[in-house]
Design a protein around this motif. Structure first.
Motif, PDB file in Angstrom:
ATOM      1  N   GLU A  16     -38.930  36.386 -28.948  1.00  0.00           N
ATOM      2  CA  GLU A  16     -37.497  36.116 -29.016  1.00  0.00           C
ATOM      3  C   GLU A  16     -37.219  34.674 -29.422  1.00  0.00           C
ATOM      4  N   TRP A  67     -35.074  44.622 -23.318  1.00  0.00           N
ATOM      5  CA  TRP A  67     -34.264  43.531 -23.888  1.00  0.00           C
ATOM      6  C   TRP A  67     -32.892  43.485 -23.230  1.00  0.00           C
ATOM      7  N   GLN A  97     -29.546  41.709 -24.098  1.00  0.00           N
ATOM      8  CA  GLN A  97     -28.902  42.159 -25.330  1.00  0.00           C
ATOM      9  C   GLN A  97     -28.525  43.643 -25.256  1.00  0.00           C
ATOM     10  N   SER A 117     -31.245  34.962 -28.613  1.00  0.00           N
ATOM     11  CA  SER A 117     -31.216  36.213 -27.851  1.00  0.00           C
ATOM     12  C   SER A 117     -30.223  36.138 -26.692  1.00  0.00           C
ATOM     13  N   TYR A 171     -34.557  36.346 -36.624  1.00  0.00           N
ATOM     14  CA  TYR A 171     -35.921  36.444 -36.113  1.00  0.00           C
ATOM     15  C   TYR A 171     -36.948  36.431 -37.249  1.00  0.00           C
ATOM     16  N   HIS A 218     -35.883  32.140 -23.130  1.00  0.00           N
ATOM     17  CA  HIS A 218     -36.234  33.419 -23.769  1.00  0.00           C
ATOM     18  C   HIS A 218     -37.711  33.742 -23.598  1.00  0.00           C
TER      19      HIS A 218
END
Length: 323
Positions: A36, A303, A306, A40, A225, A32
């Motif tokens: 993150e 991102w 995701q 993730s 997170y 990651h």
């Protein structure tokens, strides 16, 4: 999927893991970026493991449930690559495919560059391989380019300050919400970050106070997170940026070396990182001659694993299937 801690050479790493653990099962390590965590990669851990791979997504050094040594020198690229070498060995494997996103992409590229015997294929998401420049350390060059172009300060330059983590630590939930919002493909263009900020204006102050969570970020996932960064802080993650010049000085021995393994690159069409790293995309094939595909995902932001989980999964599965 399961979470466990693995003691490697000098570091305890927390990993998200799924799939076959026997010695014959092929291994994929997912790295990651900032800001993150291993979670993730949940969509990829699920999809790749169901396809028969042993998949491991660690919280990287300084993040989440992994140890957080003090000092910038502990976050140099050679340490980050060493952590992945140690992880593969601790998992009992002799080789693996390495995939990285954001800061994880440079780590993945350097895993392939420095240990081609161990990392036999590589995929980079969002950040292309950037070869070591011969003209001097990168932070001075970044500052000079920004100044000449009248763009203000690049956030990477701001992160060099020893106390740059403090505004982020003061309110991790707000910092994370704003950072995810500012780099997401669903965010309106005029509210998306460029990575640059006017002199004297803080990074978080350049992002709309009304920033919302991206469409793919559920409340429970976001809480993962917030809890991790509230407990561990941002100092360790920002040390990755503070070690940029150290990385430059310690990697002279790979000057002009190319990555020869099979490789894949994926980037979001609307990824703000392309404002300051995009120039390396055009010459990627020169430095990674066995690049099988370089894919731009329409409408996606930063991102991508995701934001566009299904598309990234399909690309990774195609790439792994060709190996």
């Amino acid at each position: 999927m399961r979470t466990r801690h693995i003691k490697t050479d000098g570091l305890i790493q927390q990993v998200l893991e799924a799939g076959h653990e026997d010695a014959n099962a092929p291994l994929v390590v997912l790295i990651h970026g900032f800001p993150e965590l291993g979670v993730s990669w949940r969509a990829q851990v699920q999809a790749l493991s169901q396809a028969g791979w042993h998949v491991v997504a660690p919280d990287m050094r300084g993040y989440g449930g992994t140890e957080k040594p003090k000092g910038v020198a502990n976050y140099a690229m050679l340490n980050l690559v060493g952590d992945m070498v140690d992880l593969v060995r601790a998992l009992g494997k002799a080789a693996c495919t390495v995939v990285g996103h954001d800061w994880g992409a440079p780590v993945a590229w350097h895993c392939a560059l420095l240990r081609p015997d161990l990392f036999t294929a590589v995929a980079g998401l969002s950040v292309p391989f950037q070869p070591r420049r011969v003209k001097g350390p990168p932070t001075a060059a970044m500052a000079a380019i920004s100044k000449r172009a009248g763009l203000g300060d690049l956030y990477i330059s701001r992160f060099q300050a020893p106390d740059a983590h403090r505004p982020l630590d003061a309110d991790p939930a707000t910092a994370l919400r704003k950072l995810f919002y500012a780099y997401d493909g669903a965010t309106p263009v005029d509210r998306r970050s460029t990575g640059f900020m006017p002199e004297g204006v803080a990074l978080l102050d350049t992002i709309d106070d009304a920033a919302t969570l991206p469409p793919w970020m559920g409340a429970a996932h976001f809480d993962d997170y917030v809890q991790a960064f509230s407990a561990g802080g941002f100092d360790g993650p920002l040390n990755w940026y503070r070690a940029l010049d150290l990385n430059w000085s310690s990697t002279r021995f790979v000057q002009d070396q190319r990555i020869l393994q099979p490789a894949l690159f994926i980037v979001g069409e609307d990824d703000p990182v392309r404002h300051y790293a995009g120039s390396a995309e055009a010459g990627l094939k020169d430095w990674v001659p066995n690049l099988t595909r370089s894919v731009v995902l329409p409408g996606a932001g930063h991102w991508i694993q995701q934001e566009r989980a299904d598309a990234v999964n399909a690309l990774l599965l195609d790439f792994l299937g060709e190996l």
